[in-house]
Motif scaffolding. Structure first.
Motif, PDB file in Angstrom:
ATOM      1  N   THR A 185       0.810  -1.223   0.000  1.00 16.20           N
ATOM      2  CA  THR A 185       0.000   0.000   0.000  1.00 16.20           C
ATOM      3  C   THR A 185       0.843   1.272   0.000  1.00 16.20           C
ATOM      4  O   THR A 185       0.311   2.368  -0.079  1.00 16.20           O
ATOM      5  CB  THR A 185      -0.950   0.044   1.222  1.00 16.20           C
ATOM      6  OG1 THR A 185      -0.201  -0.265   2.396  1.00 16.20           O
ATOM      7  CG2 THR A 185      -2.089  -0.939   1.068  1.00 16.20           C
ATOM      8  N   GLY A 186       2.159   1.128   0.126  1.00 16.09           N
ATOM      9  CA  GLY A 186       3.011   2.322   0.051  1.00 16.09           C
ATOM     10  C   GLY A 186       3.440   2.845   1.410  1.00 16.09           C
ATOM     11  O   GLY A 186       3.591   4.061   1.590  1.00 16.09           O
ATOM     12  N   LYS A 187       3.688   1.957   2.351  1.00 17.08           N
ATOM     13  CA  LYS A 187       4.060   2.413   3.693  1.00 17.08           C
ATOM     14  C   LYS A 187       5.428   3.107   3.676  1.00 17.08           C
ATOM     15  O   LYS A 187       5.617   4.121   4.338  1.00 17.08           O
ATOM     16  CB  LYS A 187       4.061   1.220   4.667  1.00 17.08           C
ATOM     17  CG  LYS A 187       2.678   0.610   4.873  1.00 17.08           C
ATOM     18  CD  LYS A 187       2.653  -0.430   5.962  1.00 17.08           C
ATOM     19  CE  LYS A 187       3.305  -1.711   5.544  1.00 17.08           C
ATOM     20  NZ  LYS A 187       2.603  -2.431   4.473  1.00 17.08           N
ATOM     21  N   GLU A 188       6.355   2.545   2.908  1.00 13.33           N
ATOM     22  CA  GLU A 188       7.681   3.174   2.876  1.00 13.33           C
ATOM     23  C   GLU A 188       7.614   4.526   2.163  1.00 13.33           C
ATOM     24  O   GLU A 188       8.305   5.470   2.550  1.00 13.33           O
ATOM     25  CB  GLU A 188       8.700   2.254   2.206  1.00 13.33           C
ATOM     26  CG  GLU A 188      10.107   2.861   2.235  1.00 13.33           C
ATOM     27  CD  GLU A 188      11.219   1.853   2.001  1.00 13.33           C
ATOM     28  OE1 GLU A 188      10.927   0.657   1.954  1.00 13.33           O
ATOM     29  OE2 GLU A 188      12.368   2.300   1.876  1.00 13.33           O
ATOM     30  N   LEU A 189       6.780   4.615   1.127  1.00 13.85           N
ATOM     31  CA  LEU A 189       6.604   5.907   0.450  1.00 13.85           C
ATOM     32  C   LEU A 189       6.078   6.951   1.430  1.00 13.85           C
ATOM     33  O   LEU A 189       6.492   8.104   1.411  1.00 13.85           O
ATOM     34  CB  LEU A 189       5.600   5.764  -0.694  1.00 13.85           C
ATOM     35  CG  LEU A 189       6.139   5.426  -2.080  1.00 13.85           C
ATOM     36  CD1 LEU A 189       5.002   5.469  -3.077  1.00 13.85           C
ATOM     37  CD2 LEU A 189       7.218   6.424  -2.486  1.00 13.85           C
ATOM     38  N   ALA A 190       5.150   6.513   2.267  1.00 14.92           N
ATOM     39  CA  ALA A 190       4.588   7.439   3.259  1.00 14.92           C
ATOM     40  C   ALA A 190       5.674   7.892   4.229  1.00 14.92           C
ATOM     41  O   ALA A 190       5.757   9.072   4.586  1.00 14.92           O
ATOM     42  CB  ALA A 190       3.436   6.767   4.010  1.00 14.92           C
ATOM     43  N   ALA A 191       6.512   6.939   4.648  1.00 19.73           N
ATOM     44  CA  ALA A 191       7.600   7.284   5.572  1.00 19.73           C
ATOM     45  C   ALA A 191       8.541   8.290   4.907  1.00 19.73           C
ATOM     46  O   ALA A 191       8.977   9.271   5.528  1.00 19.73           O
ATOM     47  CB  ALA A 191       8.354   6.023   5.966  1.00 19.73           C
ATOM     48  N   LEU A 192       8.829   8.048   3.649  1.00 15.26           N
ATOM     49  CA  LEU A 192       9.712   8.943   2.909  1.00 15.26           C
ATOM     50  C   LEU A 192       9.076  10.329   2.765  1.00 15.26           C
ATOM     51  O   LEU A 192       9.758  11.358   2.872  1.00 15.26           O
ATOM     52  CB  LEU A 192       9.988   8.338   1.527  1.00 15.26           C
ATOM     53  CG  LEU A 192      11.185   8.876   0.758  1.00 15.26           C
ATOM     54  CD1 LEU A 192      12.462   8.734   1.564  1.00 15.26           C
ATOM     55  CD2 LEU A 192      11.326   8.157  -0.572  1.00 15.26           C
ATOM     56  N   ALA A 193       7.771  10.342   2.548  1.00 17.46           N
ATOM     57  CA  ALA A 193       7.083  11.632   2.421  1.00 17.46           C
ATOM     58  C   ALA A 193       7.153  12.405   3.733  1.00 17.46           C
ATOM     59  O   ALA A 193       7.370  13.619   3.736  1.00 17.46           O
ATOM     60  CB  ALA A 193       5.636  11.402   2.011  1.00 17.46           C
ATOM     61  N   VAL A 194       6.985  11.701   4.852  1.00 15.96           N
ATOM     62  CA  VAL A 194       7.097  12.365   6.161  1.00 15.96           C
ATOM     63  C   VAL A 194       8.489  12.986   6.293  1.00 15.96           C
ATOM     64  O   VAL A 194       8.644  14.136   6.708  1.00 15.96           O
ATOM     65  CB  VAL A 194       6.846  11.346   7.305  1.00 15.96           C
ATOM     66  CG1 VAL A 194       7.219  11.952   8.654  1.00 15.96           C
ATOM     67  CG2 VAL A 194       5.391  10.904   7.312  1.00 15.96           C
ATOM     68  N   HIS A 195       9.494  12.211   5.904  1.00 14.99           N
ATOM     69  CA  HIS A 195      10.871  12.710   6.005  1.00 14.99           C
ATOM     70  C   HIS A 195      11.091  13.915   5.090  1.00 14.99           C
ATOM     71  O   HIS A 195      11.636  14.938   5.507  1.00 14.99           O
ATOM     72  CB  HIS A 195      11.835  11.580   5.647  1.00 14.99           C
ATOM     73  CG  HIS A 195      13.264  12.019   5.523  1.00 14.99           C
ATOM     74  ND1 HIS A 195      14.040  12.344   6.619  1.00 14.99           N
ATOM     75  CD2 HIS A 195      14.065  12.217   4.435  1.00 14.99           C
ATOM     76  CE1 HIS A 195      15.244  12.711   6.215  1.00 14.99           C
ATOM     77  NE2 HIS A 195      15.289  12.638   4.891  1.00 14.99           N
ATOM     78  N   ARG A 196      10.658  13.797   3.858  1.00 12.86           N
ATOM     79  CA  ARG A 196      10.945  14.850   2.874  1.00 12.86           C
ATOM     80  C   ARG A 196      10.237  16.152   3.179  1.00 12.86           C
ATOM     81  O   ARG A 196      10.664  17.210   2.740  1.00 12.86           O
ATOM     82  CB  ARG A 196      10.565  14.371   1.474  1.00 12.86           C
ATOM     83  CG  ARG A 196      11.563  13.353   0.976  1.00 12.86           C
ATOM     84  CD  ARG A 196      11.365  13.044  -0.465  1.00 12.86           C
ATOM     85  NE  ARG A 196      12.461  12.186  -0.922  1.00 12.86           N
ATOM     86  CZ  ARG A 196      12.412  11.451  -2.005  1.00 12.86           C
ATOM     87  NH1 ARG A 196      11.343  11.474  -2.760  1.00 12.86           N
ATOM     88  NH2 ARG A 196      13.433  10.712  -2.357  1.00 12.86           N
TER      89      ARG A 196
END
Lengths: 473, 125
Positions: A185-196
């Motif tokens: 579902t894109g959990k790592e993408l979400a984590a990356l978005a939080v970071h960015r």
């Protein structure tokens, strides 16, 4: 005690805390760091001081004698929109801290408060004040090049808009984000978005899959080791926590972490220090934690697989990634973007999807979510020359997984056969048996012996059953 | 958080947490210790009242355990903080009255010890 960070600039702080010793201590720490502090011991006094002179930031204890801290937080933000409020709470009321973040608190601190963390939270709050308006996620729709590129989400569904809004509000804080959602579902993408979108965007983003690393190596991977600390440790290794210093540490599949390491992770979260395997001195690091799991973390706690105290420490701001089947028309948007992206990579030219394929995509359940969709599109692009994507170009297993879906053109005509799995749902075993027998007899033009041969039973068995069903009518 | 306990040999070289807090408070060090001792005593009294009745007063215990975590933790008294957190966990589930009572009693005794330490620091020149 390590040196506290020097604040960017002294600011006027309103401290609302009812415990006198803590009030005195916080005031001393803030004053020593160059801030100007006013104090209040009750909610009423706090509101009065707030109206008298607007501070640059508010430190708010969530447990006050005269009023609920969350109520007060809402009041503060209603009268002073954008006021950075740092909520302070004891461990047992972390659930309320989550509510505070949702209500608009800038950050939260868990008592007992660590001095460095305390000052950096205040410093960040003051920084936010001077940087308004707060940073936001890009409003443009990401292009297809970003599919599977790890830089953003595709889709305009309400579910994803809610996710993006939550990422926007949590990115500026230090709060731990706990991402849940099915696989793909894109959990790592979400984590990356939080970071960015955080103030740490220029720092490192270190992702660690707790489920993929052998338990024996996990401690070394997270906290590092020194040369000679165990067989094979031929040189010093910093570990993910140190590598993420100044940035974000993403712990994927965190519920798979071994119990012994959970204890060490808890210690790390409480002290912000890491002690590499074999080292004697701890090292202070400044890391924001984002973690994820595709399991129900509370269920893991109840089953004793995940420490409860660690759960409450990590489960501060939950972020649930919706499955693809709940994302309305996102499936088509993602599929189109992926089609053109993969076609470009493979040197092919496609014209899009036929209406049948779009209908099929919309009705399919997508148990593997976006990851499965991308694999399907990649499969189509690799195995076909181009043109309009039709149902016949789709992988076989996609048709098999369809519920009530149409057969692709060119597929064998439907035979008299058993219904696929779902239509059997709700039938008793006896009903399924009768259905199987009757279907087999019909398939063989009414010949019971031939149907019996196919079903691998004697004809007399079928005759007995038919007779019994007849009696039952 | 500085993890120094006050009497473990392995941490003898570390700055004592309470001394550090007093140093932070600077000229108000004695005042800080006095206020801290009062807060701790009040907390202990709260725990006592909550434990007094046949059935512990859970709301009161909950508030007192939060206070214990905050204050004991701030002073670096890890074992007491751990007990208070265990008590919080039990209270969240509000089950097993005897366990709750036992942990609360442990907190009360830990607070006694901490009050003693604070008072001794206060009396030290």
């Amino acid at each position: 005690m390590s040196a506290a960070p020097v604040p960017r600039a002294g600011g006027d702080i309103l401290l609302i805390e009812d415990t006198p010793s803590l009030q005195l201590l916080y005031r001393s720490i803030l004053t020593n760091a160059g801030h100007r502090v006013r104090t209040a011991s009750t909610a009423a006094e706090g509101m009065r001081q707030l109206h008298e002179a607007t501070p640059a930031a508010v430190l708010l204890d969530l447990m006050l004698p005269d009023r609920d801290g969350l109520d007060l937080l809402n009041d503060v933000l209603r009268h002073h929109p954008g006021m950075p409020v740092v909520a302070v709470t004891a461990n047992g009321s972390i659930a309320r801290a989550v509510e505070a973040m949702r209500a608009g608190a800038h950050d939260f601190l868990v008592k007992p408060v660590e001095e460095t963390r305390f000052l950096s939270a205040v410093s960040n709050a003051l920084g936010q004040r001077s940087q308004r308006p707060a940073r936001s996620l890009p409003t443009r729709r990401p292009n297809e090049a970003e599919v599977a590129g790890g830089s953003g989400f595709l889709g305009s569904s309400r579910a994803m808009r809610r996710v993006e809004a939550k990422i926007r509000s949590v990115a500026g804080s230090m709060a731990t984000v706990f991402i849940t959602g099915e696989s793909g579902t894109g959990k790592e993408l979400a984590a990356l978005a939080v970071h960015r979108h955080s103030a740490r965007a220029n720092g490192p983003f270190i992702a660690l899959n707790c489920g993929a690393i052998p338990h024996d190596l996990m401690e070394s991977e997270v906290f590092g080791h020194v040369k000679g600390s165990f067989t094979g440790a031929i040189s010093d290794k910093p570990g993910a926590a140190v590598a993420a210093d100044g940035g974000t540490l993403f712990l994927d599949e965190v519920c798979e972490m071994a119990p012994a390491l959970q204890t060490k992770l808890l210690r790390f979260l409480q002290t912000s220090t890491v002690t590499p395997v074999g080292a004697t001195k701890p090292r202070k690091v400044n890391v924001r934690i984002v973690c994820a799991t595709n399991r129900d973390p509370l269920h893991a706690v109840r089953r004793g697989q995940f420490r409860e105290d660690l759960y409450y420490r990590l489960y501060v701001v939950p972020l649930h990634m919706p499955p693809l089947r709940d994302r309305e028309s996102d499936v088509i948007e993602i599929a189109e973007a992926a089609l053109f992206r993969f076609a470009e990579e493979e040197g092919r030219s496609f014209d899009g999807f036929s209406p049948e394929v779009e209908a099929l995509f919309r009705s399919y359940d997508w148990p593997g979510n976006v990851r499965q969709l991308l694999n399907v599109i990649r499969n189509v692009v690799v195995l076909n020359e181009g043109g309009l994507v039709t149902p016949g170009m789709l992988p076989e297993d996609l048709h098999r997984g369809m519920v009530g879906g149409e057969e692709p053109p060119g597929a064998a005509p439907p035979d008299l056969t058993l219904p696929v799995a779902d239509p059997l749902a709700g039938m008793t075993l006896a009903q399924i048996e009768r259905h199987a027998v009757e279907t087999a007899i019909a398939r063989h033009g009414g010949s019971v012996p031939r149907a019996a041969r196919e079903l691998d039973v004697s004809p007399s068995t079928l005759y007995r059953k038919i007779e019994a069903w007849g009696r039952g009518k | 958080m500085h993890a120094a306990r006050f009497d473990t040999p392995e941490e003898a070289g570390e700055a004592d947490r309470l001394d550090h807090l007093m140093a932070v408070a600077g000229s108000q060090a004695a005042e800080f210790c006095r206020i801290l001792a009062e807060d701790l005593t009040a907390l202990r009294a709260e725990l006592g009242k909550a434990l007094g009745p046949a059935e512990p007063d859970l709301d009161r215990l909950r508030r007192a355990s939060h206070g214990t975590v905050a204050l004991a933790g701030t002073c670096g008294f890890d074992s007491l903080t751990g007990r208070a957190r265990a008590l919080q966990a039990l209270l969240r589930e509000a089950r097993d009255c005897e366990s709750i009572r036992l942990h609360a009693q442990g907190c009360r005794e830990g607070l006694d010890e901490l009050i003693g330490r604070v008072r001794r620091r206060m009396e030290r020149p």
